[in-house]
Write a protein that holds these residues in place. Sequence first.
Motif, short mmCIF file in Angstrom:
data_model
loop_
_atom_site.label_atom_id
_atom_site.label_comp_id
_atom_site.label_asym_id
_atom_site.label_seq_id
_atom_site.Cartn_x
_atom_site.Cartn_y
_atom_site.Cartn_z
N MET A 97 0.84 -1.18 0.00
CA MET A 97 0.00 0.00 0.00
C MET A 97 0.89 1.25 0.00
SD MET A 97 -2.56 1.37 2.93
CE MET A 97 -3.19 3.01 2.82
N ASP A 98 0.47 2.26 -0.75
CA ASP A 98 1.20 3.53 -0.79
C ASP A 98 0.42 4.62 -0.07
OD1 ASP A 98 3.25 2.49 -2.19
OD2 ASP A 98 2.91 3.58 -4.05
N VAL A 99 1.13 5.46 0.66
CA VAL A 99 0.56 6.64 1.32
C VAL A 99 1.18 7.86 0.66
CG1 VAL A 99 0.32 7.90 3.49
CG2 VAL A 99 0.26 5.39 3.49
N ARG A 100 0.35 8.74 0.11
CA ARG A 100 0.88 9.90 -0.60
C ARG A 100 1.24 11.00 0.38
NH1 ARG A 100 -1.28 14.40 -3.71
NH2 ARG A 100 -3.38 13.84 -3.04
N VAL A 101 2.50 11.43 0.32
CA VAL A 101 2.99 12.53 1.15
C VAL A 101 2.79 13.82 0.37
CG1 VAL A 101 5.01 13.50 2.32
CG2 VAL A 101 4.68 11.02 2.22
N LEU A 102 2.25 14.83 1.03
CA LEU A 102 1.94 16.09 0.35
C LEU A 102 3.13 17.03 0.32
CD1 LEU A 102 -1.63 16.96 1.64
CD2 LEU A 102 -0.99 15.97 -0.55
N ARG A 103 3.26 17.72 -0.79
CA ARG A 103 4.20 18.83 -0.91
C ARG A 103 3.39 20.12 -0.90
NH1 ARG A 103 8.55 16.94 0.80
NH2 ARG A 103 10.12 16.18 -0.61
N SER A 104 4.06 21.21 -0.64
CA SER A 104 3.40 22.50 -0.61
C SER A 104 2.89 22.88 -2.00
CB SER A 104 4.38 23.57 -0.13
OG SER A 104 3.82 24.85 -0.29
N ARG A 105 1.72 23.49 -2.06
CA ARG A 105 1.21 23.95 -3.35
C ARG A 105 2.00 25.15 -3.84
NH1 ARG A 105 -4.06 25.71 -0.26
NH2 ARG A 105 -3.34 27.67 0.58
N SER A 124 9.06 17.23 5.92
CA SER A 124 8.46 18.29 5.10
C SER A 124 9.25 19.56 5.32
CB SER A 124 7.00 18.52 5.47
OG SER A 124 6.50 19.60 4.73
N PRO A 125 9.75 20.17 4.24
CA PRO A 125 10.48 21.42 4.40
C PRO A 125 9.57 22.65 4.33
CG PRO A 125 10.74 20.60 2.17
CD PRO A 125 9.88 19.61 2.90
N TYR A 126 8.25 22.45 4.27
CA TYR A 126 7.34 23.56 4.01
C TYR A 126 6.58 23.99 5.25
CZ TYR A 126 8.41 22.15 -0.72
OH TYR A 126 9.07 21.81 -1.87
N ARG A 127 5.91 25.13 5.14
CA ARG A 127 5.19 25.73 6.26
C ARG A 127 3.89 25.01 6.61
NH1 ARG A 127 6.04 31.28 7.63
NH2 ARG A 127 7.79 32.16 6.48
N GLU A 128 3.26 24.35 5.65
CA GLU A 128 1.97 23.74 5.91
C GLU A 128 2.06 22.78 7.09
OE1 GLU A 128 1.59 25.04 1.69
OE2 GLU A 128 3.15 24.19 2.93
N PRO A 129 1.00 22.70 7.89
CA PRO A 129 1.07 21.89 9.12
C PRO A 129 1.24 20.40 8.84
CG PRO A 129 -1.15 22.77 8.78
CD PRO A 129 -0.28 23.38 7.75
N LEU A 130 2.03 19.76 9.69
CA LEU A 130 2.21 18.32 9.63
C LEU A 130 1.00 17.66 10.27
CD1 LEU A 130 5.91 18.42 10.78
CD2 LEU A 130 5.08 18.15 8.46
N ASN A 131 0.56 16.51 9.73
CA ASN A 131 -0.68 15.94 10.23
C ASN A 131 -0.59 14.48 10.68
OD1 ASN A 131 -0.58 14.71 7.72
ND2 ASN A 131 -2.21 15.96 6.83
N ASP A 155 -4.38 11.99 3.17
CA ASP A 155 -5.53 11.53 3.96
C ASP A 155 -5.00 11.02 5.30
OD1 ASP A 155 -7.79 10.44 5.05
OD2 ASP A 155 -8.34 9.26 3.28
N PRO A 156 -4.89 11.91 6.31
CA PRO A 156 -4.26 11.49 7.57
C PRO A 156 -5.00 10.39 8.31
CG PRO A 156 -5.12 13.74 7.72
CD PRO A 156 -5.22 13.33 6.30
N ALA A 157 -6.34 10.42 8.32
CA ALA A 157 -7.10 9.39 9.04
C ALA A 157 -6.83 8.01 8.44
CB ALA A 157 -8.59 9.71 9.01
N ALA A 158 -6.89 7.90 7.13
CA ALA A 158 -6.64 6.62 6.47
C ALA A 158 -5.20 6.18 6.66
CB ALA A 158 -6.97 6.73 4.98
N ALA A 159 -4.26 7.13 6.63
CA ALA A 159 -2.85 6.79 6.80
C ALA A 159 -2.58 6.25 8.20
CB ALA A 159 -1.98 8.01 6.52
N VAL A 160 -3.14 6.90 9.22
CA VAL A 160 -2.94 6.45 10.60
C VAL A 160 -3.49 5.04 10.77
CG1 VAL A 160 -3.70 6.83 12.98
CG2 VAL A 160 -2.81 8.74 11.65
N THR A 161 -4.69 4.81 10.25
CA THR A 161 -5.31 3.48 10.36
C THR A 161 -4.46 2.43 9.64
OG1 THR A 161 -7.50 4.47 10.48
CG2 THR A 161 -7.39 2.14 9.88
N ALA A 162 -4.05 2.73 8.41
CA ALA A 162 -3.30 1.77 7.62
C ALA A 162 -1.95 1.45 8.27
CB ALA A 162 -3.09 2.30 6.20
N ILE A 163 -1.24 2.47 8.73
CA ILE A 163 0.09 2.25 9.32
C ILE A 163 -0.02 1.48 10.63
CG2 ILE A 163 2.09 3.40 10.35
CD1 ILE A 163 1.66 5.64 8.22
#
Length: 197
Positions: A1-9, A123-130, A182-190
Amino acid sequence: MDVRVLRSRWRGVFAVVALLPWGLGLPLAAVAFVSDAVAGAGGPLELTVAVLGGTASVATVPAQAQTVRALLSRPRLTLDAEALVVHDAALLHGAARIRRDVIAGAERLDGRAAAGYGIAELSPYREPLNVAILLSGEHVFASARRRRGGTWIWLVPRRYDRPPRLPEPGDRYRRIHLRVADPAAAVTAITEWATAS
């Protein structure tokens, strides 16, 4: 299974702002000034500006390369049978494998948590980590890029914010913070993957 990590827009905007003046503008200005000096149209000031511009452009090549990596990379986590694999070309030379028996689970974060000893932020960006990945032991990111290889560009102090705590080779970590689609799905899957027999 892959979990997509977000980059800053905003990474594309940052790449343009970082690359155009330093990666393109300075070399072109240096060439123009040197051409004028060789043709006899420029004076010592123009030649000095050309040398300084060319030197600054060459000195910032690691930051330019890092900016292109951040723009083009598609970071993700892969849960395979034996390890959680982190793919992130901007922060790692190659994929980082964290053994399954070292992963204790995962939990949601609401915003960028305070960095402390033993926490790596992917993450090197300002957006909050989740999402926080909790480890039962310590993990060393042997494939982490060193600061002199370009990651220093992300550590420049930002107003009202602290620089991110990016993984360093040789340091030991007990938590990994990141930003996923999708933090909820990622937490459950991991968590289910880590605790499955």
